[in-house]
Design a protein around this motif. Structure first.
Motif, PDB file in Angstrom:
ATOM      1  N   SER A   6     -12.148  10.952   7.102  1.00  0.00           N
ATOM      2  CA  SER A   6     -12.085   9.400   6.809  1.00  0.00           C
ATOM      3  C   SER A   6     -10.569   8.885   6.734  1.00  0.00           C
ATOM      4  O   SER A   6     -10.265   7.858   6.818  1.00  0.00           O
ATOM      5  N   PHE A   7      -9.649  10.030   6.513  1.00  0.00           N
ATOM      6  CA  PHE A   7      -8.425   9.619   6.451  1.00  0.00           C
ATOM      7  C   PHE A   7      -7.744   9.080   7.817  1.00  0.00           C
ATOM      8  O   PHE A   7      -7.112   8.251   8.007  1.00  0.00           O
ATOM      9  N   THR A   8      -8.249   9.871   8.751  1.00  0.00           N
ATOM     10  CA  THR A   8      -7.812   9.511  10.127  1.00  0.00           C
ATOM     11  C   THR A   8      -8.395   7.851  10.393  1.00  0.00           C
ATOM     12  O   THR A   8      -7.733   7.276  11.036  1.00  0.00           O
ATOM     13  N   ASP A   9      -9.761   7.734  10.040  1.00  0.00           N
ATOM     14  CA  ASP A   9     -10.145   6.585  10.210  1.00  0.00           C
ATOM     15  C   ASP A   9      -9.228   5.296   9.510  1.00  0.00           C
ATOM     16  O   ASP A   9      -8.737   4.129   9.990  1.00  0.00           O
ATOM     17  N   VAL A  10      -8.751   5.594   8.302  1.00  0.00           N
ATOM     18  CA  VAL A  10      -7.958   4.594   7.551  1.00  0.00           C
ATOM     19  C   VAL A  10      -6.666   4.483   8.439  1.00  0.00           C
ATOM     20  O   VAL A  10      -6.115   3.522   8.645  1.00  0.00           O
ATOM     21  N   MET A  11      -6.056   5.571   9.064  1.00  0.00           N
ATOM     22  CA  MET A  11      -4.670   5.456   9.768  1.00  0.00           C
ATOM     23  C   MET A  11      -5.054   4.706  11.042  1.00  0.00           C
ATOM     24  O   MET A  11      -4.034   3.740  11.590  1.00  0.00           O
ATOM     25  N   CYS A  12      -6.319   4.522  11.728  1.00  0.00           N
ATOM     26  CA  CYS A  12      -6.541   3.813  12.682  1.00  0.00           C
ATOM     27  C   CYS A  12      -6.519   2.526  12.592  1.00  0.00           C
ATOM     28  O   CYS A  12      -6.566   1.747  13.432  1.00  0.00           O
ATOM     29  N   PRO A  62       1.282   2.955   7.731  1.00  0.00           N
ATOM     30  CA  PRO A  62       1.337   4.476   7.546  1.00  0.00           C
ATOM     31  C   PRO A  62       2.435   4.723   6.144  1.00  0.00           C
ATOM     32  O   PRO A  62       3.331   4.098   6.458  1.00  0.00           O
ATOM     33  N   GLY A  63       2.050   5.249   5.303  1.00  0.00           N
ATOM     34  CA  GLY A  63       2.917   5.504   4.232  1.00  0.00           C
ATOM     35  C   GLY A  63       2.540   4.561   2.908  1.00  0.00           C
ATOM     36  O   GLY A  63       2.933   4.791   1.893  1.00  0.00           O
ATOM     37  N   ASP A  64       1.606   3.563   3.060  1.00  0.00           N
ATOM     38  CA  ASP A  64       1.101   2.586   2.102  1.00  0.00           C
ATOM     39  C   ASP A  64       0.222   3.439   1.173  1.00  0.00           C
ATOM     40  O   ASP A  64      -0.598   4.260   1.993  1.00  0.00           O
ATOM     41  N   THR A  65      -0.024   3.057  -0.045  1.00  0.00           N
ATOM     42  CA  THR A  65      -1.195   3.715  -0.632  1.00  0.00           C
ATOM     43  C   THR A  65      -2.607   3.147   0.071  1.00  0.00           C
ATOM     44  O   THR A  65      -2.513   2.089   0.560  1.00  0.00           O
ATOM     45  N   ILE A  66      -3.396   4.110   0.047  1.00  0.00           N
ATOM     46  CA  ILE A  66      -4.785   3.690   0.673  1.00  0.00           C
ATOM     47  C   ILE A  66      -5.701   2.725  -0.348  1.00  0.00           C
ATOM     48  O   ILE A  66      -6.045   3.219  -1.498  1.00  0.00           O
ATOM     49  N   GLN A  67      -6.125   1.509   0.238  1.00  0.00           N
ATOM     50  CA  GLN A  67      -6.804   0.764  -0.412  1.00  0.00           C
ATOM     51  C   GLN A  67      -8.149   0.341   0.525  1.00  0.00           C
ATOM     52  O   GLN A  67      -8.318  -0.619   0.691  1.00  0.00           O
ATOM     53  N   SER A  68      -8.606   1.617   0.958  1.00  0.00           N
ATOM     54  CA  SER A  68      -9.771   1.185   1.815  1.00  0.00           C
ATOM     55  C   SER A  68     -11.235   1.459   1.260  1.00  0.00           C
ATOM     56  O   SER A  68     -11.339   2.392   0.556  1.00  0.00           O
ATOM     57  N   LYS A  69     -12.186   0.510   1.313  1.00  0.00           N
ATOM     58  CA  LYS A  69     -13.536   0.551   0.721  1.00  0.00           C
ATOM     59  C   LYS A  69     -14.147   1.695   1.357  1.00  0.00           C
ATOM     60  O   LYS A  69     -14.840   2.373   0.572  1.00  0.00           O
ATOM     61  N   ALA A  70     -14.082   1.947   2.735  1.00  0.00           N
ATOM     62  CA  ALA A  70     -15.009   3.220   2.938  1.00  0.00           C
ATOM     63  C   ALA A  70     -14.274   4.559   2.617  1.00  0.00           C
ATOM     64  O   ALA A  70     -15.343   5.473   2.312  1.00  0.00           O
TER      65      ALA A  70
END
Lengths: 1090, 139
Positions: B106-112, B118-126
């Motif tokens: 899931s983290f890889t998806d966020v990075m994609c 990269p380096g920002d806080t993650i704010q992904s709904k998925a």
């Protein structure tokens, strides 16, 4: 018992049990000999001595009375598990062996009397030990050295009689001659004592074990535990640690088999704790730390839920805390003795857990003991003896073992008393001590973050204990760790505590600092909280008392209010300088560009900020005056809204300030750096705070943000200058001051490529476009330094266009003074202009040379005194026409020219690709030995570029001619014949054969027939030629065919030199001749000749 | 199921941290932060030579009385930390591993995501949804 150290393990449990031996009959105070003996026993007790604890007791010492042994356990109901005095009794009161010291020599004159006195003394001891298995031994202190056993008949007889009188076995009688070897005797003595003690403890173990058969499981459960514990303890005294461990383990499992209820919970836990302590201790001693850890985990898991009375829950947490602490101590002790711990398994974790339980205890205590109750009288915790009979029991119902308390009212009062006592416990102190233990451990095992976390907890505990100074010190210390790691949530929580501390102490400077950081970006507080803090901050700046922080103890807050009021009334000390390197809400970025300085300010706090002064300090302070923005309030100029707005920072908006100054000439080549940025908040008449950023500013978050922005894909569209995008500004806190690029044009005119060896002409024209005079212009010409050394050595530069350079000229001409360039008034700094030209160099021509014979045949080697030709070819490779001025052949002494060699290429102009050839006829004088390689000489070509100006110097290129092989030949043949023949006309040919050796030569000659010729003369002849002489042979050839015809072959062979073949000699002879066809007129002549 | 899940950047600041809302959030933050000591030690212990073959899953970092903390480090040194209640004995190592794998995917998806820096806080709904599925459901 009910001291604050109620939970501490008793010292007799924690010590290492050692056999107890009592020494009597020693007068250590007044008798020097006795003193020496006692010292020898107790001094220097190292690990190699047997483990015994000695005690000097008077001869008539009363040992604890032994109760009459029970014969039946049938009606016996035990009152508790383990008596509080038991361990101490066996460690310090009941000896395993009593030794009676008595001064008596074998040949004592009053032997009889002494013997009976000794017997009496033994009897007294025996009586005192009635019912115990304690052994008695007698040591005779003698003045004389004893004879070897068996030799002293008197001694053995009297010893037997003494044993008899005292009712001793021979093994219990010892002799201690008090001579030089005291320590040696003492060591032998104590080894013997040790054996006696071992036997004693062995019998004790047997005795306890023998009770087992009388016990039943229903009523004597407690005794099972007690007996196992006692056996284990005796085993320890016997130094049998393996068995001790085994019995302790049994005891431990038996403890947990006991029926538990609220009234005996504490007793069970206490005993479980004791046994567990012993087990862990022995495991560490046996170097099986994993067993110890496993046992401890099991212990905790089993006991965690055994809380007992809910009203006394704090007792459970206190007990748990102690369990962890004592295990941590054991672990730490084992490490000091050589055990290695690791990062994830070290005593720190146990101390930390102990601290957690201590914190929980504190909370429970605060919760349960909050009600105001006076300590009940009479004291329910008072006992008759002042101590409890059994470990872990309640003072008001000792020995009670049934499920329900005997008296509900007493129980209630007892609990109340305990609760009141608990209130007085210095919880924070305990917690802090445990935490600092843990900190020390984690520091040792490379856990910096764990350490920081514990320090935060310590700080918070100090805060609760109202020791704000220490709290602030600790919090301040760790804050920067969290700041650099960017854990804002944790940092915010720490800052909150720190702010409360500084508020309660009315520390203005700290208060301002923490407030600022809390209202900044890095803090994770909600807007309304930030807003509240900022309002407080503004109040402080206005020299007013800020609102109390929420969550503060109301009483302390009140005290703080008073402190603040004092601060406010105090007029002085209202200026603060705060170093705000990392943590202030306004970040700043500075850009230094050509002495134009942009300063960006942005406020992150919820309300606009007004400041009164902004200044920038630079490394050269002379510029500082140009970089100040100051409030114009002083002149009471309120009608200047622009300036007012200028001094106000609106949250979230970036404001840009630009400063300009002219760099000083002395700073050229130096770095100008921004050392600090100062921002003044508040006013002089209120409170003013100077915020000071070191270097280029920014805060903890900004450096990271700058990187993020650089990575960002966000559009960086045009934004108005005033609101430049914060993210895109990067700090540049320093700049180099360099000199301006001069407006001088330098033009070089030349015609590349340069020809190697040539004087290459470069015209330099320098033109100044400066408005002012350029003074002291200097020119440096030559090869760029740092190139190939060969190149530097073979290149020369001169200013004089007419002279030819030689080695004396350098490759670089530095600082050719040119003087001033065109007028003006101002003096200008030195301008340096660099022009680098790359000049391609080509070789102008190739010189090829070869040696050929007079027949233009290629020669590999030349022969002495035989003429040959030297041919040179000059092939032009230059793109420019070359003018060959002349050429010259300088022959080596080994070569002789046959004629005066004259240059044949004088004033020849060669175009690209053209070739000029010369030919010289040469001869070699004789060489010493048969063959050798000789130098030929040099070939000089003087030339210049055709296109260059007429007065360009002529260059001479020297070509060294190659060496050639010279060979001496014994016989030289040359033919003399006309240049052509004519068909059917006689053609006289004369062969000269010359002997060049010092010997007479036998020569065989023959002429082969030919189709083209008829001939007359000797066809085959053998002749002798004298040294140096020449023989002449005449042949008349008569050509038969026209055209180029091969002459008849002349074969010559030397009998002395078979190596000199006819082939070689034939080379000197013409091989063919042109025969002209027969002319009509010439017909008669030819007939006539025939 | 986890009581706290955290994603920590290479530079050791939190990119994402989420804990069950019923308990003290700050405590979990401290737990995750202190566990980084062990993570760092484990990474450095592997040594540079073996860095390529290093297993991403670090296993149990350290046990506390109440929680077990597990760690996982991606090749780009991003750390995942999962905190599990100690009383939860049903969770086996394999399940923890698969949780980490899911997290990594899931983290890889966020990075994609091209809009993620990269380096920002993650704010992904998925990502949030996936983490929620792995957390103890607050009852």
């Amino acid at each position: 018992m009910m001291s604050p150290t109620q939970w501490d393990l008793p010292p007799e449990l924690c010590c290492r049990p050692m056999a107890f031996v009592a020494l009597t009959g020693l007068d250590v105070t007044y008798n020097a000999i006795h003193r020496a003996i006692w010292d020898a026993f107790c001094a220097n007790r190292r690990a190699d001595r047997v483990p015994i604890s000695f005690k000097v007791l008077p001869g008539d010492h009363e040992y604890p009375k032994c109760r009459t042994k029970r014969t039946s356990y049938e009606w016996y109901i035990p009152k508790g598990i383990l008596k509080t005095g038991w361990m101490n009794k066996h460690l310090n009161l009941v000896p395993a062996l009593v030794v009676l010291f008595y001064e008596l020599d074998w040949d004592d004159p009053v032997w009889k009397e002494k013997q009976s006195e000794c017997a009496t003394k033994v009897e007294i001891v025996r009586t005192s030990l009635q019912g115990r298995n304690t052994k008695v031994a007698v040591v005779l202190i003698q003045k004389k050295t004893p004879l070897p056993p068996g030799e002293d008949l008197v001694a053995s007889e009297r010893a037997a009689s003494l044993c008899n009188a005292c009712d001793l076995s021979g093994k219990s009688l010892f002799v201690l001659p008090h001579t030089d070897h005291l320590v040696g005797y003492i060591i032998r003595l104590e080894n013997a004592f040790y054996e006696h003690a071992q036997t004693y403890y062995y019998t004790e173990i047997r005795r306890v074990k023998s009770h087992k058969e009388f016990l039943n499981k229903t009523t004597h459960q407690l005794l099972f535990v007690r007996h196992q514990f006692k056996i284990a303890f005796f085993s320890e005294l016997k130094q049998d640690t393996q068995n001790a461990l085994k019995y302790y383990r049994t005891a431990y499992s038996l403890v947990h088999e006991l029926r538990t209820h609220e009234t005996n919970m504490l007793e069970i836990k206490t005993m479980a704790g004791f046994t567990n302590y012993k087990i862990c201790r022995l495991c560490f001693q046996h170097n099986t730390p994993l067993d110890a850890i496993a046992q401890f985990r099991k212990h905790i898991d089993l006991c965690k839920k055994k809380i007992g009375s809910a009203e006394l829950a704090f007792e459970h947490t206190a007990w748990m805390s102690k369990q962890f602490q004592s295990f941590g101590d054991l672990f730490d002790e084992a490490i000091k003795l050589g055990l290695t711990a690791i990062q994830t398994q070290n005593p720190g974790f146990y101390y930390q857990q102990a601290a957690y339980y201590a914190q929980e205890r504190k909370q429970q205590a605060a919760h349960m003991c909050a009600h105001e109750v006076r300590y009940p009288t009479p004291d329910p915790l008072e006992t008759l003896s002042g101590a409890l009979d059994f470990y872990g029991q309640r003072a008001w119902r000792q020995g009670h073992q049934s499920i329900d308390p005997p008296d509900a009212e007493k129980e209630k009062v007892g609990i109340q008393a305990l609760q009141v006592k608990e209130k007085d416990v210095p919880h924070s102190e305990l917690i802090i001590a445990l935490l600092s233990n843990a900190v020390a451990q984690f520091k040792k095992y490379k856990c910096p973050r764990m350490k920081s976390h514990l320090m935060v907890q310590m700080g918070e505990e100090y805060y609760h204990a109202k020791d704000y100074t220490k709290a602030l010190k600790l919090l301040d210390y760790v804050m920067c760790d969290y700041r650099t790691e960017r854990w804002w949530s944790l940092l915010t929580s720490i800052l909150g505590t720190a702010l409360r501390c500084s508020y309660l102490m009315a520390h203005v400077k700290d208060y301002i600092t923490y407030s600022m950081e809390l209202i900044g970006r890095a803090s994770t507080l909600w807007e309304d909280q930030k807003s509240r803090i900022e309002k407080n901050l503004i109040k402080v700046l206005m020299n007013e008392v800020p609102e109390a922080e929420p969550d503060c103890d109301p009483a302390s807050a009140k005290a703080a209010q008073a402190l603040w009021s004092d601060r406010v009334s105090l007029a002085g000390s209202n200026r603060f300088t705060i170093e705000v390197q990392d943590y202030v809400p306004f970040g700043q970025f500075i850009l230094l560009l050509q002495c134009k300085l942009h300063l960006y300010l942005k406020a992150d706090c919820p309300h606009p900020v007004r400041f009164s002064k902004l200044c920038v300090s630079l490394s050269n302070q002379e510029y500082n005056q140009f970089c100040v923005v100051e409030e114009s309030c002083k002149s009471q100029d309120i009608l200047e809204p622009l300036s007012q707005e200028n001094m106000c920072l609106v949250p979230g908006k970036t404001r840009k300030y630009s400063f300009k100054f002219v760099a000083k000439t002395e700073d050229v080549g130096k770095k100008i750096e921004i050392t600090a940025v100062d921002l003044m908040l508040g006013t002089d008449n209120g409170r003013c705070v100077l915020l000071n950023w070191r270097g280029g500013g920014g805060d903890a978050a900004s450096s990271h943000e700058a990187i993020q922005a650089a990575r960002s894909f966000r559009s960086r569209g045009r934004v108005p200058e005033q609101h430049a995008q914060w993210d895109t500004v990067s700090i540049q806190a320093s700049t180099m001051i360099i000199s301006r690029v001069p407006k001088i044009s330098v033009q070089l005119s030349h015609k590349p490529p340069a020809l190697s060896n040539e004087m290459y002409c470069i015209c330099v024209s320098i033109q100044s476009n400066e408005k002012t005079v350029a003074k002291d212009v200097k020119l440096t010409a030559g090869l760029k330094p740092g190139q190939d050394a060969n190149l530097t050595q073979s290149t020369q530069v001169t200013l004089n266009g007419l002279e030819v350079c030689d080695e004396s000229h350098p490759a670089l001409l530095p600082d050719i003074a040119i003087g001033d360039l065109q007028p003006g008034e101002k003096v200008h700094p030195l301008l340096i202009s660099d022009e680098t030209v790359t000049i391609e160099t080509v070789v102008p021509f190739d010189v090829a040379m070869k040696f050929v014979s007079t027949k233009f045949e290629h020669l590999e080697r030349v022969y002495v005194d035989v003429p040959f030709l030297l041919m040179t070819d000059i092939l032009s490779a230059s793109p420019w026409p070359l003018h060959l001025v002349s050429s010259q052949l300088l022959l080596a002494p080994t070569m002789v020219a046959l004629d005066e060699p004259q240059s044949q290429v004088e004033h020849v102009v060669l175009q690209t690709g053209e070739c000029a050839s010369e030919c010289f006829s040469l001869q070699c004088p004789p060489v010493l030995n048969g063959t050798s390689s000789v130098a030929s000489g040099q070939y000089l070509i003087s030339w210049k570029r055709k296109s260059s100006c007429a007065d360009a110097p002529v260059v001479t290129t020297v070509v060294t001619l190659s060496h050639v092989m010279v060979e001496t030949i014994p016989l030289y043949v040359h033919a003399e014949l006309p240049s052509f023949g004519r068909v059917r006309e006689s053609l006289p040919v004369r062969y000269h054969i010359q002997n060049r050796t010092g010997l007479v030569q036998d020569v065989e000659m023959s002429v082969e027939p030919s189709d083209a010729f008829m001939f007359s003369g000797l066809k085959q002849v053998r002749l002798r030629i004298l040294p140096g002489a020449e023989h002449e042979m005449l042949y008349n050839f008569y050509p038969l065919m026209a055209g180029y015809q091969n002459l008849p072959l002349l074969n010559i062979s030397l009998l002395r030199f078979p190596t000199v073949s006819g082939q070689l000699l034939r080379r000197f002879l013409p091989s063919r001749i042109f025969v002209k066809p027969q002319g009509r007129q010439a017909e008669d002549a030819s007939i006539a000749a025939a | 199921m986890a009581v706290c899940i955290a994603v920590i950047a290479k530079e050791n600041y939190p990119l994402y941290i989420r804990s069950v809302p019923t308990q003290n959030e700050l405590k979990f933050h401290y737990t995750v932060h202190t566990s980084l000591d062990v993570v760092e030690e484990k990474i450095s212990a592997v040594g540079k030579a073996m860095a390529d073959q290093r297993e991403l899953y670090l296993g149990l970092l350290y046990p506390t009385e109440d929680y077990k903390v597990y760690g996982y480090v991606t090749n780009s040194k991003v750390k995942f930390v999962i905190v599990v209640d100690s009383s939860n004995t049903s969770l086996r190592d394999n399940e923890i591993r698969s949780m980490f794998r899911k997290l990594h995917n899931s983290f890889t998806d966020v990075m994609c995501n091209p809009f993620y820096n990269p380096g920002d806080t993650i704010q992904s709904k998925a990502f949030d949804g996936m983490v929620s599925a792995m957390m103890v459901q607050a009852s």
